[in-house]
Every structure is written in structure tokens, then in C-alpha cells.
Design an enzyme around this catalytic site. Structure first.
Site, PDB file in Angstrom:
ATOM      1  N   SER A 100     -27.988 -37.214  11.532  1.00 21.91           N
ATOM      2  CA  SER A 100     -27.089 -36.173  12.008  1.00 21.91           C
ATOM      3  C   SER A 100     -27.920 -34.989  12.475  1.00 21.91           C
ATOM      4  CB  SER A 100     -26.138 -35.732  10.895  1.00 21.91           C
ATOM      5  OG  SER A 100     -25.394 -34.602  11.297  1.00 21.91           O
ATOM      6  N   ASN A 101     -27.414 -34.306  13.498  1.00 21.70           N
ATOM      7  CA  ASN A 101     -28.055 -33.072  13.949  1.00 21.70           C
ATOM      8  C   ASN A 101     -27.412 -31.846  13.307  1.00 21.70           C
ATOM      9  OD1 ASN A 101     -30.099 -33.970  15.908  1.00 21.70           O
ATOM     10  ND2 ASN A 101     -28.339 -34.770  17.055  1.00 21.70           N
ATOM     11  N   ASN A 102     -26.485 -32.096  12.386  1.00 16.87           N
ATOM     12  CA  ASN A 102     -25.773 -31.007  11.726  1.00 16.87           C
ATOM     13  C   ASN A 102     -26.529 -30.603  10.463  1.00 16.87           C
ATOM     14  OD1 ASN A 102     -23.953 -29.425  10.210  1.00 16.87           O
ATOM     15  ND2 ASN A 102     -22.199 -30.417  11.162  1.00 16.87           N
ATOM     16  N   ALA A 103     -27.172 -29.445  10.502  1.00 18.30           N
ATOM     17  CA  ALA A 103     -27.972 -28.988   9.366  1.00 18.30           C
ATOM     18  C   ALA A 103     -27.118 -28.778   8.115  1.00 18.30           C
ATOM     19  CB  ALA A 103     -28.691 -27.685   9.725  1.00 18.30           C
ATOM     20  N   LYS A 104     -25.827 -28.450   8.306  1.00 14.89           N
ATOM     21  CA  LYS A 104     -24.935 -28.247   7.162  1.00 14.89           C
ATOM     22  C   LYS A 104     -24.756 -29.548   6.377  1.00 14.89           C
ATOM     23  CE  LYS A 104     -22.260 -24.434   9.149  1.00 14.89           C
ATOM     24  NZ  LYS A 104     -20.931 -23.978   9.599  1.00 14.89           N
TER      25      LYS A 104
ATOM     26  N   ASP B  80     -19.245 -40.672   9.309  1.00 11.57           N
ATOM     27  CA  ASP B  80     -18.266 -40.380  10.349  1.00 11.57           C
ATOM     28  C   ASP B  80     -17.050 -39.847   9.629  1.00 11.57           C
ATOM     29  OD1 ASP B  80     -17.680 -40.298  13.150  1.00 11.57           O
ATOM     30  OD2 ASP B  80     -16.179 -41.851  12.800  1.00 11.57           O
TER      31      ASP B  80
ATOM     32  N   LYS C 227     -16.212 -26.388  -1.816  1.00 13.00           N
ATOM     33  CA  LYS C 227     -16.016 -27.582  -0.987  1.00 13.00           C
ATOM     34  C   LYS C 227     -16.726 -28.790  -1.596  1.00 13.00           C
ATOM     35  CE  LYS C 227     -15.855 -27.908   3.408  1.00 13.00           C
ATOM     36  NZ  LYS C 227     -16.174 -27.899   4.846  1.00 13.00           N
TER      37      LYS C 227
ATOM     38  N   HIS D 114     -13.733 -34.254   1.263  1.00 12.65           N
ATOM     39  CA  HIS D 114     -13.836 -35.669   1.630  1.00 12.65           C
ATOM     40  C   HIS D 114     -15.287 -36.120   1.718  1.00 12.65           C
ATOM     41  CE1 HIS D 114     -14.140 -33.151   5.131  1.00 12.65           C
ATOM     42  NE2 HIS D 114     -14.381 -34.142   5.956  1.00 12.65           N
TER      43      HIS D 114
END
Length: 200
Positions: free
Chosen positions: A7-11, A72, A179, A184
């Protein structure tokens, strides 16, 4: 063990690190896509979240030789037959335009009464190992769709989603720690963390 996070999402990388730490899983070094040689981004043409997560995890293993985890996820709205679903990130046409996606969803649900605004965030995390073994973990976060965006945290549909197990705040009003306790993705990653502990 080095583990590629596809993933390119650092979060997402930080979230997985926090969940592994909380689960007491040691000896796992997370590797981001920016730390490996670039490879073609696979086409996410699966019909389910599991299909797409496996597509991304398999691509990571094939191109780097590293165990790879990918996820995903998206929002499933009951009134829309489970959509946006796997199309969540590109619901408005472009990919990753959160504001446009939120506007379109609110417009589609504008006349729907409160009792029919049930929704769930769904995440499927897939782990693909170089030897061919694959592990899939799913997490669901039940809630309802709000009538306007609320909150500044998170991303995607977070400002429109109020968890059923919460206090009425949107998921965009929750802290990362809140969270992690119930989202999820946190649930899917926690299931994966337990399995990682067995093979690490």
C-alpha cells in the site's frame, strides 16, 4: 521476518505496526512499497474485497520475493445492495477522490429515512507467502450513514459513518487509538496478526 505492506497509504502502515505491537507480535519488520524496487501496480478487477486483496498480495510476492500483506476495504450500504463495495474508492468515477465520493453517496441516499441507512465498513487483509500459502482475514464494522460529513480525522467515508458500537460520533471524530479498538481494518489486521504470530 520482513513483511511487505502493499500500500502507498502511510496510515495503513502505521496502523498495522500499532496492531502488531498491541498483539505482542515481535520480529516483524514492515517494509513499504517505497523501500522496494517499483513494480507494475496490479489491476484490481476482483468481484470481492478478498479477490482484490489477494491480487495485490500475490503481486508483491511475485515481484519482491517478500511475504506480502495487502488489504481491500470499502463501505457497504444496505440500501444500495452492498455498494459502493469494491468500487468504494472510485464510486464517483475517479480513483481516491474522497470528497466527490462522499458527495455522490450523500446525494444517492438523500431521501432515504434514518431507519434504512444501515452500512458497514468491510476490510479483507490477505497475506501471501513466497511458498504459495495464503491467509485471508475479514473484519466488519457495523454502523449507519450520516446525512453530512462530520469530523476531520481518517479518510474516505469516515466522515459519513457512525459506528453502532460507538457514542454517536463519526469515525472521522475518533482518535487512531479508538479506531484501532474496533474498526473493520483493525479487526481484519488483528486476525492476521494472530496468524502471523504462528508462522513468524
Amino acid at each position: 521476518m520482513k513483511l511487505l505492506v502493499a500500500s502507498n497509504n502511510a496510515k495503513k502502515l502505521r496502523e498495522l505496526r500499532r496492531i502488531l505491537d498491541a498483539a505482542g507480535v515481535a520480529g516483524v519488520e514492515l517494509v513499504s512499497l517505497s523501500e522496494v524496487d517499483a513494480y507494475p501496480e496490479p489491476v484490481e478487477d476482483g468481484r470481492t474485497f478478498a479477490d482484490n486483496a489477494l491480487i495485490k498480495a500475490r503481486a508483491g510476492v511475485a515481484h519482491t520475493g517478500l511475504p506480502t500483506v495487502a488489504d481491500d476495504s470499502g463501505l457497504a450500504v444496505e440500501e444500495l445492495g452492498g455498494m459502493p463495495g469494491v468500487l468504494s474508492a472510485r464510486w464517483s468515477g475517479g480513483h481516491g477522490d474522497d470528497e466527490a465520493n462522499n458527495r455522490l453517496l450523500l446525494a444517492q441516499m438523500g431521501d432515504v429515512p434514518d431507519e434504512r441507512r444501515a452500512a458497514a465498513f468491510v476490510s479483507v487483509c490477505a497475506l501471501a507467502l513466497p511458498g504459495g500459502e495464503e491467509i485471508v482475514s475479514e473484519g466488519r464494522w457495523e454502523g449507519r450513514l450520516l446525512r453530512e460529513p462530520v469530523g476531520e480525522n481518517g479518510f474516505g467515508y469516515d466522515p459519513l459513518f457512525a459506528p453502532l458500537d460507538g457514542d454517536g460520533r463519526s469515525s472521522a471524530q475518533l482518535s487512531p487509538e479508538e479506531k484501532d479498538a474496533s474498526s473493520h481494518r483493525a479487526r481484519a489486521l488483528a486476525g492476521l496478526a494472530r496468524k502471523l504470530a504462528l508462522i513468524n
